[in-house]
Enzyme design. Structure first.
Site, mmCIF file in Angstrom:
data_model
loop_
_atom_site.group_PDB
_atom_site.id
_atom_site.type_symbol
_atom_site.label_atom_id
_atom_site.label_comp_id
_atom_site.label_asym_id
_atom_site.label_seq_id
_atom_site.Cartn_x
_atom_site.Cartn_y
_atom_site.Cartn_z
ATOM 1 N N SER A 154 0.809 -1.204 0.000
ATOM 2 C CA SER A 154 0.000 0.000 0.000
ATOM 3 C C SER A 154 0.852 1.267 0.000
ATOM 4 C CB SER A 154 -0.904 0.009 1.247
ATOM 5 O OG SER A 154 -1.559 1.251 1.394
ATOM 6 N N HIS A 171 -13.229 -1.427 -2.481
ATOM 7 C CA HIS A 171 -12.335 -0.927 -1.421
ATOM 8 C C HIS A 171 -12.652 -1.605 -0.080
ATOM 9 C CE1 HIS A 171 -9.458 2.592 -0.959
ATOM 10 N NE2 HIS A 171 -9.478 2.070 0.246
ATOM 11 N N ARG A 217 -15.276 -0.031 2.217
ATOM 12 C CA ARG A 217 -14.888 1.074 3.089
ATOM 13 C C ARG A 217 -15.158 2.444 2.466
ATOM 14 N NH1 ARG A 217 -11.185 -0.609 6.994
ATOM 15 N NH2 ARG A 217 -9.716 1.129 6.809
ATOM 16 N N ASP A 233 -11.361 -8.472 -5.845
ATOM 17 C CA ASP A 233 -10.995 -8.087 -4.486
ATOM 18 C C ASP A 233 -12.259 -7.943 -3.659
ATOM 19 O OD1 ASP A 233 -9.398 -6.839 -2.330
ATOM 20 O OD2 ASP A 233 -10.409 -4.996 -2.941
ATOM 21 N N ARG A 278 -13.120 -15.545 1.793
ATOM 22 C CA ARG A 278 -12.856 -16.143 3.104
ATOM 23 C C ARG A 278 -12.642 -17.655 3.020
ATOM 24 N NH1 ARG A 278 -12.661 -11.483 3.549
ATOM 25 N NH2 ARG A 278 -13.457 -10.119 5.211
#
Length: 376
Positions: free
Chosen positions: A120, A265, A268, A296, A300
């Site tokens: 990032s 995102h 978020r 993305d 899980r």
């Protein structure tokens, strides 16, 4: 600000975790509430945060029987880089809030498992520290700042340190309303990559210090024509992250990107935006194989990876589970999370009758809509 690591201890629980979801509870136990909420939270009502995961549950797998699955090969090639599985560690901010070794430990886990790591722009370890720590294939994620010279400097810095691609995050003209951060008065973390370039000190009495800082530095004027500018300052291939529809996918190809990341995102930014798996096929159909499409959000389980591949993704990005593994057990936790997902994917492929990732096709899954139509 200085980050205090006195909170961090190795997480313990009754027995070892048997799936990546159990790492979330371990992370909850070891992290201060402010930091856990920062990693786990989403925007506003967190509808999309829940949907990112639940949308996978509405897709079923259609297995094939009596296939020789004595050998399973999960390896794939992503932008010319061979990896052990169609998994990329998603770029996410501030890993040192989860563990003192931060992104260096995350990179070590990626290298050990032979998967690609995304670093990032808002990392707490420097580009140089991560680059020198291991031999993982690394992509560098960027935001475009109001001060374009800072973004340009960071792109060139990543390129000179051996990063293999640039990921442009395109869904953040402003930071989404993350109410947990507002309630917790989330403080901005130390951004060592920018020391000496821009001020990293922002004071706000209106809630999240991080949100105030983002508003000060992010460039809301970023638009499609700026991809030409980005291409002019680097020789690295550029992927765009934040695409959620076919229209934007086609614009991205016209702009000259080499890869598209279907992402909201991590839920978020804009709440009530669609779950990424629910729009993946629309993007894939618009792209028509011209560039790879990555997914993305919400992964899980190995079954989730299988479903994404069946709907046309070249690979998936793993975000929060990696952070939870890092928080719980450092680099070994990152490795454990990756290996769990790889093992689950391998088993899913065997039980579905697919020996390689190329054997996974659209006919191996059914969406909720398709099941409904079959009952009519």
């Amino acid at each position: 600000m200085k980050i205090c690591f006195c909170f961090w201890v190795t997480a313990k629980m009754a027995g070892e975790p048997v799936n990546v979801n159990e790492f979330q509870e371990l992370a909850r136990k070891v992290l201060p509430k402010m930091y856990y909420d920062f990693f786990a939270g989403g925007a506003e009502d967190e509808y999309t945060l829940k949907e990112n995961i639940e949308a996978f549950h509405r897709i079923t797998i259609q297995p094939r029987i009596l296939v020789d699955v004595s050998r399973i090969d999960m390896s794939t090639v992503i932008l010319g880089h061979k990896t052990s599985a169609p998994i990329i560690l998603a770029p996410s901010a501030a890993h040192q809030l989860a563990h003192p070794e931060g992104e260096v430990a995350t990179a070590g886990g990626a290298a050990a498992c032979n998967v690609i790591m995304g670093l990032s722009f808002m990392s707490t370890c420097t580009v140089e520290e991560v680059a020198s720590s291991c031999n993982a294939v690394r992509f560098f994620q960027i935001y475009v700042f109001k001060r374009r010279d800072v973004t340009e400097f960071m792109v060139r810095r990543a390129e000179s340190n051996g990063f293999r691609a640039i990921i442009l995050t395109a869904d953040t003209p402003r930071l989404g309303r993350r109410e947990a951060d507002i309630k917790n008065k989330m403080i901005s973390f130390r951004l060592r990559n920018f020391e000496g370039l821009i001020s990293t000190d922002v004071v706000s009495d209106k809630g999240s210090n991080l949100a105030a800082y983002a508003e000060e530095i992010l460039d809301p004027s970023l638009c499609w024509k700026d991809i030409a500018w980005l291409k002019s300052i680097t020789k690295l291939p550029i992927l765009i992250k934040g695409v959620l529809n076919g229209e934007d996918a086609m614009k991205a190809i016209e702009a000259g990107v080499v890869g598209i990341i279907v992402s909201n995102h991590g839920a978020r930014q804009l709440d009530y935006s669609p779950a990424t798996i629910s729009v993946l096929e629309e993007v894939v159909q618009a792209v028509q194989g011209k560039v790879p499409v990555l997914l993305d959000g919400g992964i899980r389980r190995g079954t989730d990876i299988f479903k994404a591949l069946a709907l046309g993704a070249k690979a998936v990005m793993i975000g929060r589970p990696v952070i939870y593994g890092l928080a719980a057990k450092g680099e070994s936790g990152v490795k454990q999370v990756i290996e769990m997902l790889k093992n689950e994917l391998e088993l899913t492929m065997a039980l579905a009758g697919c020996c390689t990732v190329d054997d996974i096709t659209r006919s191996h899954v059914k969406t909720e809509k398709e099941r409904f139509l079959c009952r009519m």
